[in-house]
Design a protein around this motif. Structure first.
Motif, PDB file in Angstrom:
ATOM      1  N   ALA A  56       5.161 -11.460  -3.496  1.00 27.98           N
ATOM      2  CA  ALA A  56       6.296 -10.637  -3.920  1.00 27.98           C
ATOM      3  C   ALA A  56       5.933  -9.727  -5.084  1.00 27.98           C
ATOM      4  O   ALA A  56       6.589  -8.699  -5.304  1.00 27.98           O
ATOM      5  N   GLN A  57       4.872 -10.076  -5.836  1.00 26.04           N
ATOM      6  CA  GLN A  57       4.454  -9.243  -6.960  1.00 26.04           C
ATOM      7  C   GLN A  57       3.797  -7.937  -6.524  1.00 26.04           C
ATOM      8  O   GLN A  57       3.676  -7.004  -7.315  1.00 26.04           O
ATOM      9  N   LEU A  58       3.381  -7.853  -5.262  1.00 25.08           N
ATOM     10  CA  LEU A  58       2.726  -6.642  -4.783  1.00 25.08           C
ATOM     11  C   LEU A  58       3.711  -5.476  -4.783  1.00 25.08           C
ATOM     12  O   LEU A  58       4.877  -5.623  -4.417  1.00 25.08           O
ATOM     13  N   THR A  59       3.241  -4.320  -5.221  1.00 23.70           N
ATOM     14  CA  THR A  59       4.065  -3.114  -5.175  1.00 23.70           C
ATOM     15  C   THR A  59       4.054  -2.575  -3.753  1.00 23.70           C
ATOM     16  O   THR A  59       2.995  -2.425  -3.146  1.00 23.70           O
ATOM     17  N   PHE A  60       5.234  -2.273  -3.234  1.00 24.18           N
ATOM     18  CA  PHE A  60       5.414  -1.978  -1.814  1.00 24.18           C
ATOM     19  C   PHE A  60       5.754  -0.505  -1.587  1.00 24.18           C
ATOM     20  O   PHE A  60       6.490   0.110  -2.356  1.00 24.18           O
ATOM     21  N   GLY A  61       5.208   0.024  -0.511  1.00 27.28           N
ATOM     22  CA  GLY A  61       5.557   1.373  -0.095  1.00 27.28           C
ATOM     23  C   GLY A  61       5.400   1.506   1.405  1.00 27.28           C
ATOM     24  O   GLY A  61       4.644   0.763   2.036  1.00 27.28           O
TER      25      GLY A  61
END
Length: 281
Positions: A56-61
Motif C-alpha cells: 500500500a506504500q507504493l505510489t500508484f498511477g
C-alpha cells in the motif's frame, strides 16, 4: 532516486468495482489502486488476512492507453428448471435424496433408468414448487434474481508503481510473471492476457508515462494521441481529488479502504519515446 514498475493490464474484459452493491455490479473507468495491490498480493501468494502495508506504500498511477467500451452483462439467478445429470445423484447424496423424494416412482422412472437424464432438478437446495411441482432452487423458487454487471471491453492500461526500493519492485515484477495464485483483472471471469510486468525504470510516474510508447494493441493509436493518466499525489496538492481506494486490509471480516489523492493529466509522449523492446526486468 525512485523507480517505477510498469504493469500492463489488457484483456478482452476487465471490471474494476468501486461502489458495487447487491444486484448492480459496476466498473470504474480505470483500474483502482486497491485492485492492483490485491493483484500483486495474490501474485506474491499472500492470504487475504495478511498485512499489505508494504504494498500500500507504493505510489500508484495509471495511464489509459485504450479506455475500452463499457458493456452490460445480464444475469438471472434462481427460478426455472435445471438439468439433472445422472452423475449428480451418484456423487451428491443430498441431491439424490431430494430428487427421490420429489419423483413419483409410481408413474416416473426410478434411479438407474435410462430416461433419468430427461428429468429436471436444481443443483442445490432444491425443493418442489407448490404451484408447478417442478424442482426449483430454495428461496428463489418462484422469482429469479436479476443482476446487472458491467465490464470494460478491449481496454488496455499501463499501471505504474513507484518506490525508492528497486528490490521490492523487482520481487513484485517476478511474482506477476510467476504468480502463486490465479490472477484476474477485477473479477474471476477476467483473466489477463499477455505479459503483465513490462519493466522497471528510474524516475517518477510522470516521467515513465511520458517516455514509453502506447501499449501494443490491435487498434493502432493515431498520431498525436495524448492519453489520460491519474497519478497519486500528496494531500493538498493543487488540482488533486480524493479517491477512496487506498487499501488497508483485504481481510473478508474487516475489509478496509481509506482515502488517497490523485491528479488527472494528459500525457504527451516525448518525441524520443521508446518501445518495450529496450525494457529489461
Amino acid at each position: 532516486m525512485t523507480h517505477v514498475l510498469l504493469v500492463r493490464l489488457a484483456a478482452p474484459l476487465q471490471s474494476w468495482g468501486a461502489v458495487s452493491r447487491f444486484s448492480r455490479r459496476d466498473t470504474h473507468s480505470r483500474p483502482t489502486k486497491s485492485a492492483v495491490i490485491g493483484l500483486c498480493a495474490a501474485a506474491l501468494g499472500r492470504d487475504r488476512t495478511a498485512p499489505v502495508d508494504d504494498l500500500a506504500q507504493l505510489t500508484f498511477g495509471v495511464r489509459a492507453d485504450h479506455p475500452g467500451t463499457p458493456v452490460r452483462d445480464y444475469h438471472s439467478v434462481g427460478a426455472g428448471r435445471y438439468p439433472l445429470r445422472p452423475r449428480d445423484i451418484i456423487t451428491d447424496h443430498r441431491r439424490a435424496a431430494a430428487v427421490s423424494a420429489s419423483m413419483d416412482t409410481a408413474t416416473g422412472p426410478g434411479f438407474g433408468h435410462h430416461e433419468l437424464a430427461d428429468w429436471y432438478g436444481a443443483p442445490k437446495k432444491i425443493s418442489a414448487d407448490p404451484v408447478s411441482g417442478a424442482l426449483v432452487s430454495g428461496e428463489l423458487s418462484r422469482t429469479a434474481l436479476i443482476t446487472e454487471r458491467w465490464y470494460l471491453s478491449d481496454a488496455a492500461f499501463l499501471v505504474g508503481l513507484q518506490h525508492e526500493d528497486q528490490g521490492r519492485l523487482e520481487a513484485i515484477a517476478h511474482a506477476l510473471e510467476h504468480p502463486k495464485q490465479l490472477l484476474w483483472l477485477g473479477r474471476k471471469s477476467c483473466p489477463p492476457s499477455g505479459t503483465l510486468a513490462v519493466g522497471i525504470l528510474r524516475g517518477t510516474l510522470a516521467e515513465a508515462f511520458a517516455t514509453k510508447q502506447l501499449l501494443p494493441h490491435p487498434v493502432q493509436p493515431v498520431s498525436g494521441h495524448r492519453p489520460w493518466a491519474w497519478i497519486q499525489a500528496a494531500p493538498g496538492t493543487p488540482g488533486a481529488a480524493p479517491v477512496n481506494d487506498q487499501p488497508v486490509s483485504f481481510d473478508p471480516g474487516r475489509r478496509i479502504h481509506t482515502t488517497r489523492w490523485e491528479t488527472r493529466r494528459r500525457i504527451t509522449l516525448a518525441p524520443t519515446a521508446s518501445g518495450w523492446e529496450d525494457i529489461i526486468l
